[in-house]
Design an enzyme around this catalytic site. Structure first.
Site, short mmCIF file in Angstrom:
data_model
loop_
_atom_site.label_atom_id
_atom_site.label_comp_id
_atom_site.label_asym_id
_atom_site.label_seq_id
_atom_site.Cartn_x
_atom_site.Cartn_y
_atom_site.Cartn_z
N ASP A 1 0.86 -1.18 0.00
CA ASP A 1 0.00 0.00 0.00
C ASP A 1 0.90 1.23 0.00
O ASP A 1 2.10 1.13 0.25
CB ASP A 1 -0.89 -0.01 1.25
CG ASP A 1 -1.76 1.24 1.35
OD1 ASP A 1 -2.30 1.67 0.32
OD2 ASP A 1 -1.90 1.79 2.46
N SER A 2 0.28 2.39 -0.20
CA SER A 2 1.03 3.64 -0.13
C SER A 2 1.48 3.93 1.31
O SER A 2 2.36 4.75 1.52
CB SER A 2 0.15 4.78 -0.64
OG SER A 2 -1.08 4.79 0.06
N CYS B 1 -4.27 -1.29 -1.98
CA CYS B 1 -4.44 0.16 -2.14
C CYS B 1 -5.38 0.35 -3.31
O CYS B 1 -5.11 -0.16 -4.41
CB CYS B 1 -3.08 0.79 -2.43
SG CYS B 1 -3.16 2.54 -2.86
N ASN B 2 -6.47 1.07 -3.09
CA ASN B 2 -7.44 1.22 -4.17
C ASN B 2 -6.89 2.07 -5.31
O ASN B 2 -7.17 1.80 -6.48
CB ASN B 2 -8.73 1.85 -3.63
CG ASN B 2 -9.42 0.94 -2.65
OD1 ASN B 2 -8.92 0.74 -1.55
ND2 ASN B 2 -10.53 0.37 -3.04
N GLU C 1 -5.54 8.99 9.64
CA GLU C 1 -4.13 8.99 10.05
C GLU C 1 -3.89 9.86 11.28
O GLU C 1 -2.90 9.69 11.97
CB GLU C 1 -3.25 9.40 8.87
CG GLU C 1 -3.42 8.39 7.75
CD GLU C 1 -2.20 8.17 6.89
OE1 GLU C 1 -1.29 9.00 6.92
OE2 GLU C 1 -2.19 7.14 6.18
N CYS D 1 -11.43 2.74 -0.45
CA CYS D 1 -10.11 3.22 -0.03
C CYS D 1 -9.75 2.45 1.24
O CYS D 1 -10.61 2.20 2.09
CB CYS D 1 -10.15 4.72 0.24
SG CYS D 1 -8.63 5.35 0.97
N THR D 2 -8.49 2.08 1.30
CA THR D 2 -8.05 1.22 2.41
C THR D 2 -8.30 1.80 3.80
O THR D 2 -8.45 1.07 4.76
CB THR D 2 -6.53 0.99 2.27
OG1 THR D 2 -5.91 2.25 2.08
CG2 THR D 2 -6.24 0.07 1.12
N HIS D 3 -8.32 3.13 3.90
CA HIS D 3 -8.50 3.75 5.22
C HIS D 3 -9.96 3.75 5.69
O HIS D 3 -10.22 3.87 6.88
CB HIS D 3 -8.03 5.20 5.20
CG HIS D 3 -6.56 5.38 5.14
ND1 HIS D 3 -5.79 4.88 4.11
CD2 HIS D 3 -5.70 6.00 5.99
CE1 HIS D 3 -4.52 5.21 4.32
NE2 HIS D 3 -4.44 5.88 5.45
N1 DGL Z 1 -4.15 3.64 0.15
C1 DGL Z 1 -4.82 4.68 -0.62
C2 DGL Z 1 -6.04 4.07 -1.29
O1 DGL Z 1 -6.57 3.05 -0.90
C3 DGL Z 1 -5.21 5.84 0.26
C4 DGL Z 1 -4.06 6.67 0.73
C5 DGL Z 1 -3.34 7.38 -0.39
O2 DGL Z 1 -3.90 8.33 -0.99
O3 DGL Z 1 -2.25 6.98 -0.70
O4 DGL Z 1 -6.52 4.63 -2.26
#
Ligand code: DGL
Length: 271
Positions: A16-17, A79-80, A159, A191-193
């Site tokens: 993931d990011s 990560c989406n 976060e 989105c993962t969050h």
């Molecule tokens: N992990 C990213 C997603 O699921 C969200 C955080 C980011 O913008 O990197 O899209």
């Protein structure tokens, strides 16, 4: 020691990011407890949600090269944003299964929705990519409608541990207002969050089923591993998880407790 002798006992690479993909890693841990996981969080370059396709493809490839060097047997793009842009690109470049989060999420939503009106929320990049619309087309459910909304403040809220409270509720109401008016009965947390904000989102979207893509991905991964003869076989031993990050590990370690139920080993890695 990792058991490397058989391909099916090699670890799964998850990336993931940043920390958000830990929601996916957690679902994999719950559903596939025998599997070893190597997680990579690109904390030095987060967020991906406002970056271009070329940049995200380049970052994703660097990470998968790193994971391939660790002899992973499959990769999960947790990560989406990276899944939206890079899944097909990565699958072309590697000879192992690459599972993204978009397809599993949309298939789950299509299976749940009764009125065929589905909403999806995600980063600006995910929504602009049209990846969910394309995945919906692949299901050949022409009578389904998809409505998207980007929610850029949700990631920083999570976060900063603001997963409840008045400010978060007000922001959720603002973002979700138009989707409520569309009469959707199912909402994909794209989105993962966002699974961390489930309580607030469901209080705004009363009566709407929420699709947590992390669970859908773990289910899909289970099928993919099985059909490729790659499911781990090690009776009685729980799989291990190890994390790498591209920035200093301390912050990741601190926040990972909110996402995972276990303490994990975190190291800095240079790509
Ligand atoms: N992990 C990213 C997603 O699921 C969200 C955080 C980011 O913008 O990197 O899209």
């Amino acid at each position: 020691m990792w058991l490397m002798e058989r391909p099916n006992n090699r670890p799964i690479g998850v990336f993931d990011s940043g920390v958000g993909g830990l929601t996916v890693a957690r679902s994999i841990r719950e559903m596939l407890p025998m599997e070893d996981i190597i997680y990579f969080g690109d904390t030095a370059r987060v967020p991906y949600g406002n970056k271009s396709r070329d940049t995200i493809n380049r970052f994703s490839k660097e990470i998968v090269d790193f994971l391939a060097g660790k002899k992973v047997k499959a990769v999960v793009i947790a990560c989406n944003t990276a899944s939206s842009f890079s899944r097909a690109f990565l699958q072309k470049n590697y000879d192992m299964p690459v599972v993204g989060v978009i397809g599993p999420g949309i298939r789950k939503a299509v299976g749940i929705s009764k009125n065929r009106r589905i909403g999806v929320i995600g980063t600006e990049a995910t929504v602009a990519s049209g990846a969910y619309d394309r995945e919906l087309e692949k299901t050949q459910k022409g009578d389904f409608r998809l409505f998207s909304e980007s929610c850029p403040l949700f990631v920083p809220l999570v976060e900063n541990r603001m997963i409840s409270g008045e400010i978060t509720e007000k922001i959720a109401e603002k973002y979700l207002f138009s989707l409520r008016k569309r009469g959707i009965d199912t909402l994909i947390l794209g989105c993962t969050h966002y699974p961390m904000l489930k309580k607030v989102i469901s209080s705004v979207m009363k009566g709407v089923s929420l699709v947590d893509s992390s669970r859908a991905v773990a289910e899909e991964l289970k099928m993919v591993l099985r059909s490729n003869g790659l499911s781990a076989e090690r009776r009685g031993r729980k799989g291990k998880m190890r994390c790498y990050v591209s920035d200093a590990p301390e912050k990741f370690k601190k926040i990972s407790g909110m996402f995972l139920k276990e303490n994990v080993d975190v190291k800095k890695a240079v790509l």
